[in-house]
Motif scaffolding. Structure first.
Motif, mmCIF file in Angstrom:
data_model
loop_
_atom_site.group_PDB
_atom_site.id
_atom_site.type_symbol
_atom_site.label_atom_id
_atom_site.label_comp_id
_atom_site.label_asym_id
_atom_site.label_seq_id
_atom_site.Cartn_x
_atom_site.Cartn_y
_atom_site.Cartn_z
ATOM 1 N N VAL A 1 0.834 -1.204 0.000
ATOM 2 C CA VAL A 1 0.000 0.000 0.000
ATOM 3 C C VAL A 1 0.871 1.257 0.000
ATOM 4 O O VAL A 1 0.476 2.291 0.470
ATOM 5 N N SER A 2 2.082 1.156 -0.549
ATOM 6 C CA SER A 2 3.011 2.274 -0.426
ATOM 7 C C SER A 2 2.647 3.455 -1.312
ATOM 8 O O SER A 2 2.977 4.583 -1.002
ATOM 9 N N SER A 3 1.951 3.235 -2.420
ATOM 10 C CA SER A 3 1.560 4.379 -3.232
ATOM 11 C C SER A 3 0.042 4.423 -3.357
ATOM 12 O O SER A 3 -0.632 3.396 -3.320
ATOM 13 N N PHE A 4 -0.466 5.632 -3.512
ATOM 14 C CA PHE A 4 -1.908 5.801 -3.475
ATOM 15 C C PHE A 4 -2.588 5.235 -4.717
ATOM 16 O O PHE A 4 -2.191 5.488 -5.838
ATOM 17 N N THR A 5 -3.632 4.437 -4.507
ATOM 18 C CA THR A 5 -4.475 3.974 -5.602
ATOM 19 C C THR A 5 -5.923 4.197 -5.191
ATOM 20 O O THR A 5 -6.284 3.973 -4.035
ATOM 21 N N ALA A 6 -6.728 4.649 -6.133
ATOM 22 C CA ALA A 6 -8.115 4.960 -5.801
ATOM 23 C C ALA A 6 -8.964 3.706 -5.690
ATOM 24 O O ALA A 6 -9.973 3.682 -4.990
ATOM 25 N N ALA A 7 -8.549 2.638 -6.382
ATOM 26 C CA ALA A 7 -9.356 1.414 -6.372
ATOM 27 C C ALA A 7 -9.309 0.763 -4.986
ATOM 28 O O ALA A 7 -8.315 0.874 -4.286
ATOM 29 N N PRO A 8 -10.400 0.096 -4.587
ATOM 30 C CA PRO A 8 -10.387 -0.571 -3.277
ATOM 31 C C PRO A 8 -9.279 -1.605 -3.197
ATOM 32 O O PRO A 8 -8.952 -2.265 -4.179
ATOM 33 N N LEU A 9 -8.680 -1.733 -2.003
ATOM 34 C CA LEU A 9 -7.660 -2.749 -1.781
ATOM 35 C C LEU A 9 -8.314 -4.119 -1.649
ATOM 36 O O LEU A 9 -7.734 -5.132 -2.012
ATOM 37 N N ALA A 10 -9.502 -4.113 -1.084
ATOM 38 C CA ALA A 10 -10.227 -5.365 -0.898
ATOM 39 C C ALA A 10 -11.704 -5.029 -0.897
ATOM 40 O O ALA A 10 -12.125 -4.008 -0.356
ATOM 41 N N ARG A 11 -12.473 -5.879 -1.520
ATOM 42 C CA ARG A 11 -13.892 -5.596 -1.596
ATOM 43 C C ARG A 11 -14.661 -6.904 -1.488
ATOM 44 O O ARG A 11 -14.359 -7.877 -2.163
ATOM 45 N N GLY A 12 -15.610 -6.916 -0.570
ATOM 46 C CA GLY A 12 -16.493 -8.065 -0.462
ATOM 47 C C GLY A 12 -17.913 -7.549 -0.550
ATOM 48 O O GLY A 12 -18.134 -6.345 -0.692
ATOM 49 N N ALA A 13 -18.861 -8.445 -0.433
ATOM 50 C CA ALA A 13 -20.250 -8.026 -0.564
ATOM 51 C C ALA A 13 -20.667 -7.118 0.595
ATOM 52 O O ALA A 13 -21.531 -6.263 0.440
ATOM 53 N N VAL A 14 -20.048 -7.291 1.760
ATOM 54 C CA VAL A 14 -20.544 -6.592 2.948
ATOM 55 C C VAL A 14 -19.511 -5.663 3.581
ATOM 56 O O VAL A 14 -19.802 -4.983 4.557
ATOM 57 N N ALA A 15 -18.303 -5.632 3.031
ATOM 58 C CA ALA A 15 -17.287 -4.735 3.577
ATOM 59 C C ALA A 15 -16.271 -4.410 2.491
ATOM 60 O O ALA A 15 -16.036 -5.210 1.583
ATOM 61 N N ARG A 16 -15.686 -3.229 2.607
ATOM 62 C CA ARG A 16 -14.746 -2.773 1.591
ATOM 63 C C ARG A 16 -13.599 -2.028 2.289
ATOM 64 O O ARG A 16 -13.821 -1.301 3.259
ATOM 65 N N VAL A 17 -12.394 -2.228 1.791
ATOM 66 C CA VAL A 17 -11.218 -1.551 2.341
ATOM 67 C C VAL A 17 -10.556 -0.782 1.213
ATOM 68 O O VAL A 17 -10.260 -1.344 0.164
ATOM 69 N N SER A 18 -10.342 0.511 1.409
ATOM 70 C CA SER A 18 -9.638 1.281 0.390
ATOM 71 C C SER A 18 -8.669 2.239 1.079
ATOM 72 O O SER A 18 -8.694 2.411 2.297
ATOM 73 N N LEU A 19 -7.811 2.833 0.264
ATOM 74 C CA LEU A 19 -6.790 3.728 0.789
ATOM 75 C C LEU A 19 -7.287 5.163 0.654
ATOM 76 O O LEU A 19 -7.744 5.557 -0.416
ATOM 77 N N ALA A 20 -7.208 5.926 1.723
ATOM 78 C CA ALA A 20 -7.628 7.326 1.656
ATOM 79 C C ALA A 20 -6.564 8.137 0.927
ATOM 80 O O ALA A 20 -5.386 7.807 0.989
ATOM 81 N N PRO A 21 -6.971 9.203 0.230
ATOM 82 C CA PRO A 21 -5.974 10.062 -0.421
ATOM 83 C C PRO A 21 -5.005 10.628 0.617
ATOM 84 O O PRO A 21 -5.371 10.757 1.795
ATOM 85 N N PRO A 22 -3.787 10.974 0.187
ATOM 86 C CA PRO A 22 -2.810 11.515 1.139
ATOM 87 C C PRO A 22 -3.372 12.727 1.873
ATOM 88 O O PRO A 22 -4.116 13.528 1.313
ATOM 89 N N VAL A 23 -3.012 12.864 3.140
ATOM 90 C CA VAL A 23 -3.536 13.951 3.963
ATOM 91 C C VAL A 23 -2.386 14.484 4.816
ATOM 92 O O VAL A 23 -1.419 13.755 5.087
ATOM 93 N N GLY A 24 -2.475 15.748 5.213
ATOM 94 C CA GLY A 24 -1.477 16.293 6.117
ATOM 95 C C GLY A 24 -1.777 15.828 7.530
ATOM 96 O O GLY A 24 -2.936 15.780 7.945
ATOM 97 N N ARG A 25 -0.726 15.457 8.277
ATOM 98 C CA ARG A 25 -0.917 14.927 9.638
ATOM 99 C C ARG A 25 0.045 15.632 10.576
ATOM 100 O O ARG A 25 1.247 15.671 10.334
ATOM 101 N N LEU A 26 -0.504 16.167 11.667
ATOM 102 C CA LEU A 26 0.328 16.827 12.665
ATOM 103 C C LEU A 26 -0.003 16.247 14.031
ATOM 104 O O LEU A 26 -1.174 16.012 14.337
ATOM 105 N N VAL A 27 1.020 16.009 14.828
ATOM 106 C CA VAL A 27 0.798 15.583 16.209
ATOM 107 C C VAL A 27 1.106 16.765 17.115
ATOM 108 O O VAL A 27 2.191 17.336 17.069
ATOM 109 N N LEU A 28 0.137 17.130 17.925
ATOM 110 C CA LEU A 28 0.288 18.256 18.846
ATOM 111 C C LEU A 28 0.377 17.744 20.273
ATOM 112 O O LEU A 28 -0.439 16.912 20.693
ATOM 113 N N ARG A 29 1.368 18.220 21.025
ATOM 114 C CA ARG A 29 1.443 17.951 22.461
ATOM 115 C C ARG A 29 1.450 19.300 23.167
ATOM 116 O O ARG A 29 2.272 20.162 22.845
ATOM 117 N N ALA A 30 0.545 19.490 24.104
ATOM 118 C CA ALA A 30 0.484 20.762 24.823
ATOM 119 C C ALA A 30 -0.214 20.564 26.148
ATOM 120 O O ALA A 30 -1.052 19.669 26.299
#
Ligand code: ZN
Lengths: 100, 184
Positions: B5-34
């Motif tokens: 899953v190292s590069s983004f693909t829009a197609a589902p990684l796994a798909r069944g009749a009752v559940a589906r797994v796909s990769l979300a588009p890249p997003v910015g992520r920040l961890v805040l400690r305060a």
């Protein structure tokens, strides 16, 4: 599997989210240079090994990440209570009656 | 079986009749400690940081989840990261904190479908149904630390560190096949 109450998350959660972190309330001397070798040995290495309620540290590693304290009965594995780090050691007699 | 899953693909990684797994588009992520008074950080971020573990807040493309007593995960558009970092950096002297860009550290798997919650039980020992919709939790998935966002009764996101993602995605793919076989 044990269910452990995290006092920070305020939820009772599966054991796999937690790690054990040794005996609780082991206090480092305020003036370390005053300690004898025997006192250092006692601080670093000597731990109680009770049959029954044990004050111990746990960490909610796969959760809030916090260390906290617990009293666990080493015979039954039952947690008598958990409390936040820094909170005073709860009185054992107040816990023994409450084993629900 | 591990799943790449190292590069983004829009197609589902796994798909069944009752559940589906796909990769979300890249997003910015920040961890805040305060710690302490969060008012200045709230003003800089344009939202009120939730202080109950598991609760979320969102505003203007920014989404935040409280992970611990002094820790938050922020998701935002990648091109917003610099501006948010600059706004918080200006507070460093008056309100010391830590804001770390972890955008490249993890990927997000999207899990949906009528039996999505059940699919998660293949790796998550938590009671999934006990997580309210609109909240999130950091938890363990087959011993891997993950962040689980519950977006709907049958819609979840799972943030997984890159190196663990092939294992987690592979396990979910197996689960999709199992659920599909059950319903077939
Ligand atoms: Zn916790």
């Amino acid at each position: 599997m044990l269910l452990i109450h995290c006092p920070y998350c305020d939820e009772t959660l599966p054991e796999v989210e937690f790690t054990y972190a040794g005996q609780a309330h082991v206090v480092r001397a305020a003036d370390p240079s005053s300690q004898t070798d025997a006192e250092w040995e006692n601080f670093l290495f000597i731990r109680s090994n009770p049959k029954g309620p044990h004050y111990e540290r746990w960490r909610h590693l796969h959760g809030c990440g916090r260390f906290f304290n617990a009293v666990r009965d080493t015979v039954s594995d039952r947690f008598l209570t958990t409390y936040k780090a820094g909170a005073p050691r709860p009185d054992l007699s107040s816990l023994q009656g409450d084993r629900t | 079986m591990n799943k790449l899953v190292s590069s983004f693909t829009a197609a589902p990684l796994a798909r069944g009749a009752v559940a589906r797994v796909s990769l979300a588009p890249p997003v910015g992520r920040l961890v805040l400690r305060a710690r302490g008074d969060l008012a200045a950080l709230n003003a800089a971020l344009g939202l009120t940081l939730p202080t109950t573990i598991g609760q979320r807040a969102a505003a203007a493309g920014l989404e935040v989840l409280c992970l611990g007593p002094d820790e938050w995960m922020l998701h935002l558009s990648p091109d917003q990261v610099g501006a948010v970092q600059a706004a918080c950096a200006a507070l460093m002297a008056s309100h010391p904190h830590s804001l770390v860009d972890v955008s490249g550290r993890e990927v997000t798997l999207v899990i949906d479908g009528p039996r999505a919650a059940e699919l998660l039980t293949i790796g998550c020992a938590r009671d999934i149904e006990a997580i309210p919709v609109g909240q999130g939790r950091r938890t363990a998935f087959d011993n891997v630390t993950v962040i689980l966002w519950r977006d709907g009764s049958a819609a979840f996101r799972l943030d997984v560190w890159n190196s663990f993602a092939p294992h987690v995605a592979g396990l979910l793919e197996t689960g999709c096949r199992e659920l599909a076989a059950e319903t077939a």
